[in-house]
Design a protein around this motif. Structure first.
Motif, PDB file in Angstrom:
ATOM      1  N   ASP A   1      38.638  49.220  49.480  1.00  0.00           N
ATOM      2  CA  ASP A   1      39.353  49.229  49.390  1.00  0.00           C
ATOM      3  C   ASP A   1      40.347  50.060  49.165  1.00  0.00           C
ATOM      4  O   ASP A   1      40.226  50.630  49.779  1.00  0.00           O
ATOM      5  N   LYS A   2      41.184  50.493  48.157  1.00  0.00           N
ATOM      6  CA  LYS A   2      42.778  51.029  48.319  1.00  0.00           C
ATOM      7  C   LYS A   2      42.185  53.071  48.391  1.00  0.00           C
ATOM      8  O   LYS A   2      42.861  53.581  49.178  1.00  0.00           O
ATOM      9  N   SER A   3      41.129  52.879  47.523  1.00  0.00           N
ATOM     10  CA  SER A   3      40.221  54.740  47.855  1.00  0.00           C
ATOM     11  C   SER A   3      39.859  55.174  49.399  1.00  0.00           C
ATOM     12  O   SER A   3      39.983  56.263  49.704  1.00  0.00           O
ATOM     13  N   GLY A   4      39.692  53.823  50.319  1.00  0.00           N
ATOM     14  CA  GLY A   4      39.133  53.967  51.197  1.00  0.00           C
ATOM     15  C   GLY A   4      37.337  54.242  51.549  1.00  0.00           C
ATOM     16  O   GLY A   4      36.561  54.001  52.514  1.00  0.00           O
ATOM     17  N   SER A   5      36.839  53.404  49.679  1.00  0.00           N
ATOM     18  CA  SER A   5      35.955  53.402  49.962  1.00  0.00           C
ATOM     19  C   SER A   5      35.021  51.618  51.135  1.00  0.00           C
ATOM     20  O   SER A   5      35.994  51.126  50.294  1.00  0.00           O
ATOM     21  N   ALA A   6      34.239  52.061  51.419  1.00  0.00           N
ATOM     22  CA  ALA A   6      33.654  50.386  52.418  1.00  0.00           C
ATOM     23  C   ALA A   6      32.831  50.017  51.260  1.00  0.00           C
ATOM     24  O   ALA A   6      32.133  50.098  50.029  1.00  0.00           O
ATOM     25  N   HIS A   7      33.098  48.282  51.108  1.00  0.00           N
ATOM     26  CA  HIS A   7      31.866  48.240  50.004  1.00  0.00           C
ATOM     27  C   HIS A   7      31.416  46.300  50.792  1.00  0.00           C
ATOM     28  O   HIS A   7      32.143  45.735  51.638  1.00  0.00           O
ATOM     29  N   LEU A   8      29.860  46.140  50.707  1.00  0.00           N
ATOM     30  CA  LEU A   8      29.639  44.921  51.588  1.00  0.00           C
ATOM     31  C   LEU A   8      28.900  43.990  50.721  1.00  0.00           C
ATOM     32  O   LEU A   8      27.938  44.210  49.878  1.00  0.00           O
ATOM     33  N   SER A   9      28.746  42.459  51.057  1.00  0.00           N
ATOM     34  CA  SER A   9      28.308  41.132  50.348  1.00  0.00           C
ATOM     35  C   SER A   9      27.572  40.548  51.213  1.00  0.00           C
ATOM     36  O   SER A   9      28.346  40.153  52.005  1.00  0.00           O
ATOM     37  N   CYS A  10      26.534  40.424  50.716  1.00  0.00           N
ATOM     38  CA  CYS A  10      25.812  39.211  51.578  1.00  0.00           C
ATOM     39  C   CYS A  10      24.453  38.530  51.529  1.00  0.00           C
ATOM     40  O   CYS A  10      24.670  38.666  50.077  1.00  0.00           O
ATOM     41  N   LYS A  11      24.728  36.863  51.418  1.00  0.00           N
ATOM     42  CA  LYS A  11      24.445  35.772  51.339  1.00  0.00           C
ATOM     43  C   LYS A  11      23.706  34.838  52.095  1.00  0.00           C
ATOM     44  O   LYS A  11      24.031  34.753  53.382  1.00  0.00           O
TER      45      LYS A  11
ATOM     46  N   GLU B   1      22.774  41.713  47.257  1.00  0.00           N
ATOM     47  CA  GLU B   1      24.099  42.363  46.929  1.00  0.00           C
ATOM     48  C   GLU B   1      23.433  43.841  47.301  1.00  0.00           C
ATOM     49  O   GLU B   1      22.832  44.178  47.087  1.00  0.00           O
ATOM     50  N   ILE B   2      24.564  44.256  48.673  1.00  0.00           N
ATOM     51  CA  ILE B   2      23.858  44.780  49.142  1.00  0.00           C
ATOM     52  C   ILE B   2      24.716  46.491  49.023  1.00  0.00           C
ATOM     53  O   ILE B   2      26.240  46.079  48.818  1.00  0.00           O
ATOM     54  N   THR B   3      23.971  47.611  49.008  1.00  0.00           N
ATOM     55  CA  THR B   3      24.783  48.759  48.159  1.00  0.00           C
ATOM     56  C   THR B   3      24.305  49.500  48.938  1.00  0.00           C
ATOM     57  O   THR B   3      23.307  50.219  49.182  1.00  0.00           O
ATOM     58  N   CYS B   4      25.130  50.645  49.444  1.00  0.00           N
ATOM     59  CA  CYS B   4      24.866  51.766  49.718  1.00  0.00           C
ATOM     60  C   CYS B   4      24.640  52.775  49.516  1.00  0.00           C
ATOM     61  O   CYS B   4      25.830  53.415  48.395  1.00  0.00           O
ATOM     62  N   PRO B   5      23.521  53.463  49.664  1.00  0.00           N
ATOM     63  CA  PRO B   5      23.509  54.694  48.579  1.00  0.00           C
ATOM     64  C   PRO B   5      24.875  55.603  48.528  1.00  0.00           C
ATOM     65  O   PRO B   5      24.685  55.758  49.576  1.00  0.00           O
TER      66      PRO B   5
ATOM     67  N   SER C   1      15.410  39.512  54.172  1.00  0.00           N
ATOM     68  CA  SER C   1      15.592  38.239  53.908  1.00  0.00           C
ATOM     69  C   SER C   1      16.971  37.605  54.733  1.00  0.00           C
ATOM     70  O   SER C   1      17.294  38.178  54.847  1.00  0.00           O
ATOM     71  N   ARG C   2      16.673  36.678  54.891  1.00  0.00           N
ATOM     72  CA  ARG C   2      17.792  35.955  55.291  1.00  0.00           C
ATOM     73  C   ARG C   2      19.258  36.381  55.064  1.00  0.00           C
ATOM     74  O   ARG C   2      19.070  36.043  53.690  1.00  0.00           O
ATOM     75  N   ALA C   3      19.929  36.456  55.931  1.00  0.00           N
ATOM     76  CA  ALA C   3      21.920  36.352  54.872  1.00  0.00           C
ATOM     77  C   ALA C   3      22.505  35.967  56.150  1.00  0.00           C
ATOM     78  O   ALA C   3      22.607  35.872  57.344  1.00  0.00           O
ATOM     79  N   ASP C   4      23.120  34.566  55.330  1.00  0.00           N
ATOM     80  CA  ASP C   4      23.978  33.311  56.365  1.00  0.00           C
ATOM     81  C   ASP C   4      25.151  34.402  57.074  1.00  0.00           C
ATOM     82  O   ASP C   4      25.710  34.167  57.799  1.00  0.00           O
ATOM     83  N   THR C   5      25.753  34.911  55.907  1.00  0.00           N
ATOM     84  CA  THR C   5      27.334  36.112  56.402  1.00  0.00           C
ATOM     85  C   THR C   5      26.926  37.029  54.681  1.00  0.00           C
ATOM     86  O   THR C   5      26.100  36.937  54.410  1.00  0.00           O
ATOM     87  N   CYS C   6      27.563  38.094  55.763  1.00  0.00           N
ATOM     88  CA  CYS C   6      27.759  39.532  55.236  1.00  0.00           C
ATOM     89  C   CYS C   6      29.497  39.176  55.460  1.00  0.00           C
ATOM     90  O   CYS C   6      30.470  39.194  56.073  1.00  0.00           O
ATOM     91  N   SER C   7      30.078  39.422  54.047  1.00  0.00           N
ATOM     92  CA  SER C   7      31.497  40.281  54.028  1.00  0.00           C
ATOM     93  C   SER C   7      31.691  41.911  54.026  1.00  0.00           C
ATOM     94  O   SER C   7      31.137  42.349  52.877  1.00  0.00           O
ATOM     95  N   TYR C   8      33.046  41.912  54.527  1.00  0.00           N
ATOM     96  CA  TYR C   8      32.588  43.375  53.978  1.00  0.00           C
ATOM     97  C   TYR C   8      34.573  44.015  52.920  1.00  0.00           C
ATOM     98  O   TYR C   8      35.084  43.246  53.609  1.00  0.00           O
ATOM     99  N   LEU C   9      34.468  44.640  51.946  1.00  0.00           N
ATOM    100  CA  LEU C   9      36.096  45.144  51.715  1.00  0.00           C
ATOM    101  C   LEU C   9      35.737  46.400  52.306  1.00  0.00           C
ATOM    102  O   LEU C   9      35.195  47.305  51.839  1.00  0.00           O
TER     103      LEU C   9
END
Length: 116
Positions: free
Chosen positions: A106-116, A27-31, A96-104
């Protein structure tokens, strides 16, 4: 009889060993940056300074996915750059290896990222 105890112990830990080998999402979280909302995420093959920004393999302005296994297969690393409304950026190196990363986005315009 010792072999039956050893066999029972092995059978007891097999589920644990199988779980330990499973892929666990990173779970990648931008600071957080005080006073600045996170507005975008970019993914790079190597350091952002090298300029190898990757285009998502699928998606649109609100969500998408990058396939990244080939970067690690070539013995390189993926970097993520988090962008903020005030122009600041923060970098995260995915050692560490991440085979995929997905972004979203949201309605407020904030970006979220999850890698696995």
């Amino acid at each position: 009889m010792w072999w039956s105890k050893a066999g029972a112990a092995l059978i007891a830990i097999l589920p644990v060993l199988a779980y330990a080998d499973a892929t666990i999402p990173l779970e990648i979280t931008c600071p957080a940056v005080p006073g600045a909302r996170q507005t975008n995420v970019q993914v790079f093959d190597g350091p952002p300074a090298d300029g190898a920004s990757l285009i998502a393999d699928s998606g649109d302005m609100h969500h998408g996915t990058w396939a990244l296994g080939y970067v690690y297969d070539s013995r390189r690393v993926v970097s993520v750059q988090c962008g903020y409304a005030d122009g600041q950026t923060r970098e995260i190196v995915l050692k560490s290896r991440a085979d995929t990363c997905s972004y979203l986005i949201d309605k407020s315009g904030s970006a979220h990222l999850s890698c696995k």
